[in-house]
Design a protein around this motif. Structure first.
Motif, PDB file in Angstrom:
ATOM      1  N   ALA A  28       0.821  -1.214   0.000  1.00  0.00           N
ATOM      2  CA  ALA A  28       0.000   0.000   0.000  1.00  0.00           C
ATOM      3  C   ALA A  28       0.856   1.265   0.000  1.00  0.00           C
ATOM      4  CB  ALA A  28      -0.932  -0.008   1.214  1.00  0.00           C
ATOM      5  N   ASN A  29       2.059   1.207   0.588  1.00  0.00           N
ATOM      6  CA  ASN A  29       2.925   2.389   0.702  1.00  0.00           C
ATOM      7  C   ASN A  29       4.075   2.379  -0.292  1.00  0.00           C
ATOM      8  OD1 ASN A  29       2.089   4.068   3.245  1.00  0.00           O
ATOM      9  ND2 ASN A  29       1.899   1.915   3.850  1.00  0.00           N
ATOM     10  N   VAL A  56       8.651  -5.746  14.475  1.00  0.00           N
ATOM     11  CA  VAL A  56       8.576  -5.168  13.129  1.00  0.00           C
ATOM     12  C   VAL A  56       9.865  -4.361  12.904  1.00  0.00           C
ATOM     13  CG1 VAL A  56       7.330  -3.594  11.616  1.00  0.00           C
ATOM     14  CG2 VAL A  56       6.073  -5.042  13.228  1.00  0.00           C
ATOM     15  N   THR A  57      10.566  -4.690  11.845  1.00  0.00           N
ATOM     16  CA  THR A  57      11.862  -4.067  11.581  1.00  0.00           C
ATOM     17  C   THR A  57      11.850  -3.363  10.229  1.00  0.00           C
ATOM     18  OG1 THR A  57      12.943  -5.857  12.801  1.00  0.00           O
ATOM     19  CG2 THR A  57      14.347  -4.471  11.406  1.00  0.00           C
ATOM     20  N   ARG A  58      12.425  -2.148  10.190  1.00  0.00           N
ATOM     21  CA  ARG A  58      12.587  -1.449   8.906  1.00  0.00           C
ATOM     22  C   ARG A  58      13.847  -1.970   8.217  1.00  0.00           C
ATOM     23  NH1 ARG A  58      12.711   4.645   8.711  1.00  0.00           N
ATOM     24  NH2 ARG A  58      14.513   4.345  10.056  1.00  0.00           N
ATOM     25  N   VAL A  59      13.738  -2.254   6.938  1.00  0.00           N
ATOM     26  CA  VAL A  59      14.898  -2.730   6.171  1.00  0.00           C
ATOM     27  C   VAL A  59      15.646  -1.495   5.666  1.00  0.00           C
ATOM     28  CG1 VAL A  59      15.680  -4.200   4.287  1.00  0.00           C
ATOM     29  CG2 VAL A  59      13.578  -4.759   5.517  1.00  0.00           C
ATOM     30  N   PHE A 581      19.170   3.188  -2.898  1.00  0.00           N
ATOM     31  CA  PHE A 581      18.376   3.212  -1.666  1.00  0.00           C
ATOM     32  C   PHE A 581      17.045   2.490  -1.873  1.00  0.00           C
ATOM     33  CE2 PHE A 581      15.278   5.206   1.207  1.00  0.00           C
ATOM     34  CZ  PHE A 581      15.905   4.973   2.424  1.00  0.00           C
ATOM     35  N   GLY A 582      16.445   2.700  -3.045  1.00  0.00           N
ATOM     36  CA  GLY A 582      15.186   2.033  -3.329  1.00  0.00           C
ATOM     37  C   GLY A 582      15.333   0.524  -3.405  1.00  0.00           C
ATOM     38  N   THR A 583      16.457   0.064  -3.963  1.00  0.00           N
ATOM     39  CA  THR A 583      16.696  -1.372  -4.068  1.00  0.00           C
ATOM     40  C   THR A 583      16.861  -2.011  -2.696  1.00  0.00           C
ATOM     41  OG1 THR A 583      17.750  -1.109  -6.232  1.00  0.00           O
ATOM     42  CG2 THR A 583      18.260  -3.124  -5.006  1.00  0.00           C
ATOM     43  N   GLN A 584      17.557  -1.300  -1.805  1.00  0.00           N
ATOM     44  CA  GLN A 584      17.845  -1.863  -0.494  1.00  0.00           C
ATOM     45  C   GLN A 584      16.705  -1.661   0.501  1.00  0.00           C
ATOM     46  OE1 GLN A 584      20.567  -3.665   0.105  1.00  0.00           O
ATOM     47  NE2 GLN A 584      21.268  -3.335  -1.991  1.00  0.00           N
ATOM     48  N   SER A 585      16.086  -0.484   0.456  1.00  0.00           N
ATOM     49  CA  SER A 585      15.122  -0.139   1.502  1.00  0.00           C
ATOM     50  C   SER A 585      13.723   0.159   0.991  1.00  0.00           C
ATOM     51  CB  SER A 585      15.627   1.090   2.276  1.00  0.00           C
ATOM     52  OG  SER A 585      16.890   0.823   2.857  1.00  0.00           O
ATOM     53  N   GLY A 586      13.552   0.231  -0.322  1.00  0.00           N
ATOM     54  CA  GLY A 586      12.234   0.494  -0.876  1.00  0.00           C
ATOM     55  C   GLY A 586      11.426  -0.782  -1.055  1.00  0.00           C
ATOM     56  N   VAL A 587      10.189  -0.598  -1.455  1.00  0.00           N
ATOM     57  CA  VAL A 587       9.276  -1.733  -1.633  1.00  0.00           C
ATOM     58  C   VAL A 587       9.358  -2.234  -3.063  1.00  0.00           C
ATOM     59  CG1 VAL A 587       6.871  -2.473  -1.582  1.00  0.00           C
ATOM     60  CG2 VAL A 587       7.720  -0.869   0.149  1.00  0.00           C
ATOM     61  N   ASN A 588       9.626  -3.547  -3.187  1.00  0.00           N
ATOM     62  CA  ASN A 588       9.618  -4.201  -4.492  1.00  0.00           C
ATOM     63  C   ASN A 588       8.349  -5.047  -4.579  1.00  0.00           C
ATOM     64  OD1 ASN A 588      10.061  -6.390  -6.482  1.00  0.00           O
ATOM     65  ND2 ASN A 588      12.111  -5.504  -6.677  1.00  0.00           N
TER      66      ASN A 588
END
Length: 623
Positions: A28-29, A56-59, A581-588
């Protein structure tokens, strides 16, 4: 045993359901700015309780995030620099076009050439004055455009500083919420959401200024500039303020002396009440704020100086005579005789010295006793020169004594044995005097048009009562802002014949004065200030006025092209950092959907175990 299986399956369902919720939240985000992908980390329960929901952990890839902020600051800097350079370049017009600065200069040169070819032509005289007026207006228009850009940057600085100050306050408030989130009942999801918000604020801040963060054990962060100034510490934030000016002019420049400063500065006030001038300390080095400061205080100030130097060169090329000394020796050493007859306040006398193999100029600056005791060498052609004022209010007969008093020991100055009343002999001992030159304004006023010399007050300073420009420092620098004030001499507009007749004996067919004016514009070399940045920043630049105008256009065009090239390179670097940053921490989305399928399978398996356990319990209950 069945009860254990029931409990384990129930726990598995709960964990799987929570994990599915995290996947749904990620999907959703996916397009939400600043959102960092979450994962659920289950934990084993003691005994036969199975697994627990865990945390719950942020990647988050901290290194990628740091690089992203660095490139964000750099991109904001180069974007503004490229934009302003493009606008500066546009002010000069398309090179070679009729309306461009070089086109107007060339048209003026052609009209002078035509007048020299046919000095008796009244239309040619009118064309010269018309083209001279167009040139003065064009220089003024460009200079006014430069100051409008500076005023716009001043306004932008005010907005950017206010926005940055607000972000600092929000970051400090989020620090407080994050530290207290564990006891709020919101759990890890609330903490993750708050961390996203804080990171987003810091990244937004990086657009305005270069910042770095240090994590603190309680979950808060300290925010500092890259130079080390602390802006946020736990729940406390510095307040930024900008004391901007509503309108900037040529004389409005930055100074660490508040009484001399004509532009706004940025002040950080710490929670303890300490005040730090971030501009004076050079604390901001990247981002849109740093770019605006550099453009306002350096780039555009230099552009104004180029135009002022062009205006001064244009005026003095028409009205000055250049004088060179002749070698002389005497009891005081060796040096030069130089005729300074007609010297006016602001005209320069340059002595070239050499001592211990090192060359340096001394600029003697004549005044009428009203100039400041110290004159900024950056306002001279040679910023490395020693500027020495001397008073000429007593007339030519006092020149030698005034120069001797100003130079002090090591020099012997006296009236020259030959020459006019203003001729002096300057000798040096203990060092080598290698040259003596002067630029002397011949017309004494705007109405001094038939002075018996070829020089003519064609251009005057409208801001000083249409006076002849001499470079004086009486009441301040007459050079600063001359580009806006340059105008054609009204006395010539009323009597165009003065373009030809320079003495009572010259007639309408005499081409000597128009030929001199044409050569002064196109052929005679003049010295232009190193502060203009044309030809280098450490030494004066010598060329004709026409070529200097072309050099300004070429320099601004090259600067605009370079700024655009740097901006394009920085945008690539930013795009690369965003991608990393998107590859490591964004949503795929593909990864999340694959994960969802796995969770659905796990959910179904746990459901089957739960059904089987329930059936076993039901069977046992019926026995």
């Amino acid at each position: 045993m069945a009860l254990n299986a029931l409990n384990t399956a129930t726990a598995g369902l709960q964990v799987t359901q929570a994990a599915i919720g995290i996947v749904s939240q990620n999907v959703a985000n996916q397009s939400t700015p600043g959102y960092v992908k979450r994962t659920l980390t289950p934990v084993s329960q003691s005994g036969n309780a199975g697994v627990g929901t865990g945390t719950v952990t942020r990647v988050l890839d901290a290194a990628a995030q740091k690089q992203l902020r660095l490139e964000t600051s750099g991109a904001a800097y180069t974007d503004l620099v490229a934009s302003i350079h493009s606008q500066i370049d546009a002010l000069y017009g398309t090179p070679g076009s009729e309306a461009a600065l070089d086109g107007v200069v060339n048209a003026f040169a052609q009209s002078l050439q035509s007048l020299a070819s046919d000095p008796s032509s009244a239309p040619n005289r009118s064309t010269v004055l018309s083209d001279a007026g167009r040139l003065a207006n064009r220089i003024s228009d460009v200079a006014n455009g430069v100051q409008e850009l500076r005023t716009g940057l001043e306004s932008r600085l005010g907005a950017d500083v206010a926005s940055a100050s607000k972000l600092l306050s929000e970051i400090a408030a989020l620090n407080v919420k994050i530290v207290g989130s564990t006891g709020s009942g919101g759990g890890d999801s609330l903490a993750a959401e708050l961390l996203d918000q804080r990171d987003q604020r810091i990244t937004e801040l990086a657009q305005s200024m270069d910042v770095q963060t240090n994590a603190v054990g309680d979950g808060s962060v300290t925010v500092l500039t890259s130079s080390g100034v602390t802006l946020v510490d736990h729940g406390s934030a510095a307040t930024l303020a900008f004391d901007g000016r509503s309108q900037l002019g040529p004389s409005a420049v930055y100074s660490t002396d508040a009484s001399m400063r004509g532009v706004g500065t940025i002040t950080a006030t710490t929670p303890s009440g300490a005040r730090i001038d971030l501009v004076a300390d050079k604390a901001i080095r990247s981002g849109s704020i740093a770019a605006a400061l550099t453009l306002r205080d350096d780039t555009l100030v230099q552009a104004q100086r180029q135009l002022d130097d062009l205006a001064a060169g244009l005026s003095r090329a028409m009205s000055d005579r250049n004088v060179s000394g002749t070698a002389a020796t005497g009891e005081g050493g060796s040096g030069f005789d130089i005729d300074l007859t007609g010297l006016q306040a602001g005209n320069t006398v340059t002595l070239a010295l050499r001592t211990s193999g090192v060359a340096r100029n001394v600029i003697l600056m004549p005044t009428m006793g009203n100039a400041p005791a110290a004159i900024d060498p950056n306002l001279m052609d040679d910023p490395t020169a020693l500027v020495v004022p001397f008073d000429i209010a007593g007339g030519p007969s006092t020149f030698a004594g005034a120069i001797a008093s100003a130079l002090g020991t090591g020099f012997a100055v006296s009236a020259a044995p030959s020459g006019g009343a203003g001729a002096v002999r300057i000798l040096a001992s203990g060092l080598t005097l290698t040259g003596a030159t002067a630029s002397i304004t011949v017309p004494t006023s705007a109405t001094d048009t038939r002075n018996g010399a070829e020089q003519l007050p064609l251009f005057v300073d409208s801001g000083s009562g249409n006076s002849v420009y001499t470079g004086s420092f009486e009441g301040g620098s007459h050079l600063t802002g001359l580009a806006q004030r340059l105008t054609v001499n009204p006395a010539l507009m009323a009597d165009t014949s003065s373009l030809i007749g320079y003495a009572g004996t010259t007639g309408a067919g005499d081409a000597k004065r128009p030929s001199f004016l044409y050569d002064a514009l196109t052929g005679r070399s003049r010295t232009f200030s190193a502060a203009s940045g044309i030809g280098g920043i450490s030494a004066p630049y010598s060329t004709s006025v026409q070529d200097f105008a072309q050099s300004i256009i070429d320099a601004q065009g090259a600067a605009a092209a370079q700024a655009q090239q740097l901006d394009e390179g920085q945008k690539i670097a930013l795009s690369t950092a965003q991608s990393r940053f998107g590859t490591q921490s964004g949503v795929n989305i593909d990864e999340e959907l694959s994960r969802l399928i796995q969770l659905q399978s796990a959910y179904a398996a746990n459901a089957r175990v739960l059904t089987a356990a329930k059936d076993m319990i039901d069977t046992l209950m019926r026995i």
